[in-house]
Write an enzyme that holds these catalytic residues in place. Sequence first.
Site, short mmCIF file in Angstrom:
data_model
loop_
_atom_site.label_atom_id
_atom_site.label_comp_id
_atom_site.label_asym_id
_atom_site.label_seq_id
_atom_site.Cartn_x
_atom_site.Cartn_y
_atom_site.Cartn_z
N ARG A 58 0.82 -1.22 0.00
CA ARG A 58 0.00 0.00 0.00
C ARG A 58 0.85 1.27 0.00
O ARG A 58 0.38 2.35 -0.38
CB ARG A 58 -0.94 -0.01 1.21
CG ARG A 58 -2.14 0.92 1.04
CD ARG A 58 -3.15 0.72 2.17
NE ARG A 58 -2.50 0.89 3.46
CZ ARG A 58 -2.74 0.13 4.54
NH1 ARG A 58 -3.65 -0.82 4.49
NH2 ARG A 58 -2.10 0.36 5.66
N TYR A 111 -12.55 23.45 -8.62
CA TYR A 111 -13.24 22.22 -9.05
C TYR A 111 -14.37 21.90 -8.06
O TYR A 111 -14.14 21.77 -6.85
CB TYR A 111 -12.20 21.11 -9.09
CG TYR A 111 -12.69 19.77 -9.58
CD1 TYR A 111 -13.14 19.63 -10.88
CD2 TYR A 111 -12.66 18.67 -8.75
CE1 TYR A 111 -13.57 18.39 -11.33
CE2 TYR A 111 -13.09 17.42 -9.20
CZ TYR A 111 -13.55 17.30 -10.49
OH TYR A 111 -13.97 16.07 -10.93
N ASP A 183 -4.16 23.69 -7.64
CA ASP A 183 -4.55 22.68 -8.63
C ASP A 183 -3.99 23.14 -9.98
O ASP A 183 -4.42 24.15 -10.54
CB ASP A 183 -6.08 22.57 -8.67
CG ASP A 183 -6.57 21.44 -9.60
OD1 ASP A 183 -5.86 21.12 -10.57
OD2 ASP A 183 -7.68 20.92 -9.36
N LYS A 208 -6.30 13.51 -16.30
CA LYS A 208 -6.49 14.36 -17.48
C LYS A 208 -5.25 14.32 -18.37
O LYS A 208 -5.10 13.43 -19.18
CB LYS A 208 -6.83 15.79 -17.02
CG LYS A 208 -7.92 15.87 -15.96
CD LYS A 208 -9.29 15.50 -16.49
CE LYS A 208 -10.34 15.30 -15.39
NZ LYS A 208 -10.55 16.42 -14.49
C1 LIG Z 1 -11.06 16.44 -13.28
C2 LIG Z 1 -10.44 17.43 -12.38
C3 LIG Z 1 -10.17 17.10 -11.05
C4 LIG Z 1 -10.53 15.76 -10.47
O1 LIG Z 1 -9.84 14.70 -11.04
P1 LIG Z 1 -10.46 13.21 -10.98
O2 LIG Z 1 -9.33 12.34 -11.33
O3 LIG Z 1 -11.60 13.17 -11.94
O4 LIG Z 1 -10.93 13.00 -9.56
C5 LIG Z 1 -9.56 18.05 -10.27
N1 LIG Z 1 -9.25 19.27 -10.74
C6 LIG Z 1 -9.48 19.62 -12.01
C7 LIG Z 1 -9.10 20.97 -12.49
C8 LIG Z 1 -10.10 18.72 -12.87
O5 LIG Z 1 -10.37 19.08 -14.13
#
Ligand SMILES: *Cc1c(COP(=O)(O)O)cnc(C)c1O
Length: 392
Positions: A58, A111, A183, A208
């Site tokens: 883990r 987000y 982020d 992404k």
């Molecule tokens: C999609 C996204 C997230 C979350 O990511 P997941 O892997 O879908 O949980 C966080 N921040 C931004 C800017 C995003 O576009």
Amino acid sequence: MSDFSLPNASVETLLTHAGRDPDSQFGFVNTPVYRGSTVLFKTLDDIEAQAQKYLYGRAGNPTTDGVETVVTALEGAYRTKLVPSGLAAITVAMLACVKAGDDILISDSAYEPGRKFADGFLAQMGVSARYYDPRTGADLAALMLPNTRAVLAESPGSLTFEVQDIPAIAQVAHAHNARLIVDNSWASPLYHKPLQLGADIVVHAGTKMFVGHSDAFAGTISTTESAWADVERVRSLLGFFTSGDDAYLVSRGLKTLSLRMAAHQQRALDIARWLEAQSEVAEVLHPALPSHPDHVIWKRDFTGSGSLFGFVLKPAPRASVAAFVDHMQIFSMGYSWGGYESLCLPVVIKKNRTAVPWTKAGNLFRVHIGFEGIEDLKADLAAGLERYAKAR
Ligand SMILES: *Cc1c(COP(=O)(O)O)cnc(C)c1O
């Protein structure tokens, strides 16, 4: 994992060579998928010493380590941890900064599921969450309370594309003994390095751009040395782990990140400029366009732009929005972006906005520009704009 250490290696060289060690994999180029919970010890001395590199699956394995090594190098971080999703990266980062009785300030452009976590979970734990105008820089000082321990920024916001003044916000946060979490999913570490601008923690929805093919979930948390212990403590206590299978897909995606980002950038800008010239378009929300209100900050703090941007079409009823999106030939509707396929999403900003209401007249859309033929994409949009106008 051998540390690839070519002094001053370019980003492209890091992406292709860091985080893998063929010598320890019988010469095979890629670190394979390590699937494993149990890690064996040979002797009583070994199990008592707890000194071997891996103790329990883990905590990580060579596949996850490889990804963490690359992202650490890209962000200029102390260390990075892979977690199961981008949302998990956000929630672990928040939990690493606040405890009962503390306060967190969150950008109004952040987000939405991260907001839901703050409102619906942190609140239950006795942490207050407040929201601030993403265009606030040094003025954030006026909102800081004695118990504010964290500020969350997302730059640019992935629906509304405000670019945040990260250096100014970092200064305010540090002056008040709070940490800044950023982020950085939109630009990727190739085009924006928040840790070098004063942030303490950078999170990515690895789902992404890192994965890049819409086929896996992952998140990363990269920190400065001083923020690391809290992040790793919270992550390990919560039991978050990313499987070797998913980590492998992140690792594979990272190999082509610089090529994909360059192509996304160029193609998204081409479409953004084309949209600016269309009569149904009221505004294009792309930070790299001189018309964007935060273009100056983008130019100062970023070295490139991403695949994702917004545009506002002139006011028209719902029937026009449906006519636009329902009959697209190439663009599809979907939330998760960053893949090879183009997306076009109608966006309604309501509950996910509380500090500064969204007041733009017209209908907001968000596009992710993928790798289809650029003229095909323009033709698809042009036909959509015609349907939009006709349905008014
Ligand atoms: C999609 C996204 C997230 C979350 O990511 P997941 O892997 O879908 O949980 C966080 N921040 C931004 C800017 C995003 O576009």
